[in-house]
Scaffold this motif. Structure first.
Motif, PDB file in Angstrom:
ATOM      1  N   GLU A 109       0.856  -1.184   0.000  1.00  0.00           N
ATOM      2  CA  GLU A 109       0.000   0.000   0.000  1.00  0.00           C
ATOM      3  C   GLU A 109       0.891   1.232   0.000  1.00  0.00           C
ATOM      4  OE1 GLU A 109      -4.124   1.326   2.032  1.00  0.00           O
ATOM      5  OE2 GLU A 109      -2.605   0.541   3.410  1.00  0.00           O
ATOM      6  N   ASN A 110       0.672   2.090  -1.017  1.00  0.00           N
ATOM      7  CA  ASN A 110       1.432   3.335  -1.168  1.00  0.00           C
ATOM      8  C   ASN A 110       2.942   3.104  -1.095  1.00  0.00           C
ATOM      9  OD1 ASN A 110      -0.899   4.930  -1.487  1.00  0.00           O
ATOM     10  ND2 ASN A 110      -1.194   4.937   0.739  1.00  0.00           N
ATOM     11  N   GLY A 111       3.416   2.092  -1.817  1.00  0.00           N
ATOM     12  CA  GLY A 111       4.851   1.844  -1.922  1.00  0.00           C
ATOM     13  C   GLY A 111       5.468   1.100  -0.764  1.00  0.00           C
ATOM     14  N   LYS A 112       4.685   0.677   0.209  1.00  0.00           N
ATOM     15  CA  LYS A 112       5.230  -0.032   1.374  1.00  0.00           C
ATOM     16  C   LYS A 112       4.629  -1.433   1.472  1.00  0.00           C
ATOM     17  CE  LYS A 112       5.960   4.090   4.240  1.00  0.00           C
ATOM     18  NZ  LYS A 112       6.936   4.647   3.436  1.00  0.00           N
ATOM     19  N   SER A 141       8.320   1.180  -4.297  1.00  0.00           N
ATOM     20  CA  SER A 141       7.823   2.551  -4.168  1.00  0.00           C
ATOM     21  C   SER A 141       7.003   2.984  -5.386  1.00  0.00           C
ATOM     22  CB  SER A 141       8.979   3.526  -3.938  1.00  0.00           C
ATOM     23  OG  SER A 141       9.878   3.471  -5.035  1.00  0.00           O
ATOM     24  N   LYS A 144       1.145   1.527  -6.115  1.00  0.00           N
ATOM     25  CA  LYS A 144       0.098   2.141  -5.299  1.00  0.00           C
ATOM     26  C   LYS A 144      -0.523   1.078  -4.394  1.00  0.00           C
ATOM     27  CE  LYS A 144      -3.898   5.165  -5.776  1.00  0.00           C
ATOM     28  NZ  LYS A 144      -4.690   5.930  -6.751  1.00  0.00           N
ATOM     29  N   LYS A 145      -0.928  -0.054  -5.017  1.00  0.00           N
ATOM     30  CA  LYS A 145      -1.472  -1.177  -4.264  1.00  0.00           C
ATOM     31  C   LYS A 145      -1.139  -2.471  -4.990  1.00  0.00           C
ATOM     32  CE  LYS A 145      -5.252   1.208  -2.045  1.00  0.00           C
ATOM     33  NZ  LYS A 145      -6.613   1.180  -1.602  1.00  0.00           N
ATOM     34  N   LYS A 159       1.602   3.348  -9.242  1.00  0.00           N
ATOM     35  CA  LYS A 159       1.397   4.754  -8.933  1.00  0.00           C
ATOM     36  C   LYS A 159       1.500   5.538 -10.230  1.00  0.00           C
ATOM     37  CE  LYS A 159       3.242   5.050  -4.244  1.00  0.00           C
ATOM     38  NZ  LYS A 159       4.291   5.673  -3.410  1.00  0.00           N
ATOM     39  N   GLU A 163       3.026  10.587  -8.746  1.00  0.00           N
ATOM     40  CA  GLU A 163       3.049  10.080  -7.364  1.00  0.00           C
ATOM     41  C   GLU A 163       4.398   9.501  -6.976  1.00  0.00           C
ATOM     42  OE1 GLU A 163      -0.896   8.173  -5.915  1.00  0.00           O
ATOM     43  OE2 GLU A 163      -0.669   7.640  -8.033  1.00  0.00           O
ATOM     44  N   THR A 164       5.155   8.954  -7.940  1.00  0.00           N
ATOM     45  CA  THR A 164       6.413   8.279  -7.608  1.00  0.00           C
ATOM     46  C   THR A 164       7.493   9.257  -7.214  1.00  0.00           C
ATOM     47  OG1 THR A 164       7.072   8.218  -9.928  1.00  0.00           O
ATOM     48  CG2 THR A 164       5.941   6.272  -9.043  1.00  0.00           C
TER      49      THR A 164
END
Length: 175
Positions: A109-112, A141, A144-145, A159, A163-164
């Motif tokens: 989620e969101n790169g993590k 990273s 996005k999901k 993403k 966003e990146t």
């Protein structure tokens, strides 16, 4: 000399064959669905189950463990019927589908990466990194999901370029 009667006339009762096929399918389906974890791949558990059961049932008919081809064929048809019936029920009734196929589980989620969810499905960082590379994604990273789907495949939503932000964070292990 060929014994035509033994080859085509069932020795066991037809209801017993159908009941055995039904109980075997349902028992194995429940074991595979609730006790085994999803594996990253393209073949579903139910598909594998049907292949194994049909192969075994057909082998029994060919090896004369069943006295007639009719018994082996009936067992195979019972297994195919239950596979079709469960698929049909899952299609017609969303509540039943939740029983037969696990919902998607968020892995990134969101790169993590989400280590807790990865541990839950026993997916290593290396496996997830491999899936990312197969889809042309170099860094976590950039995601996005990412979800593991009910059939074990991993779907990834990238993403947007905005966003990146050029972030090249290295992937961290599950800790």
């Amino acid at each position: 000399m060929i014994d035509w009667q033994e080859m085509f006339i069932p020795v066991h009762s037809i209801p017993e064959i159908v009941l055995r096929g039904t109980m075997t399918y349902i028992m194995l389906f429940l074991i595979l669905r609730f006790l085994l974890k999803r594996q990253t791949g393209v073949i579903g558990v139910a598909d594998l189950l049907v292949i194994v059961l049909i192969a075994d049932a057909a082998q029994n008919a060919m090896a004369n463990e069943y006295k007639s081809i009719t018994e082996g064929t009936l067992l195979v048809l019972t297994i195919v019927f239950w596979n079709y019936a469960i698929d049909w029920l899952g299609f017609r009734f969303p509540a039943f589908q939740r029983l037969t196929r696990p919902p998607p589980l968020l892995l990134i989620e969101n790169g993590k990466m989400l280590p807790r969810n990865m541990r839950k499905e026993m997916i290593t960082t290396e496996e997830l990194n491999s899936q990312l590379r197969e889809q042309g994604i170099e860094h976590c990273s950039d995601v996005k999901k990412a979800y593991i789907e009910g059939d074990g495949t991993i779907s990834i939503i990238r993403k947007d370029k905005a966003e990146t932000g050029g972030n090249t964070e290295t992937l961290k292990g599950i800790g």
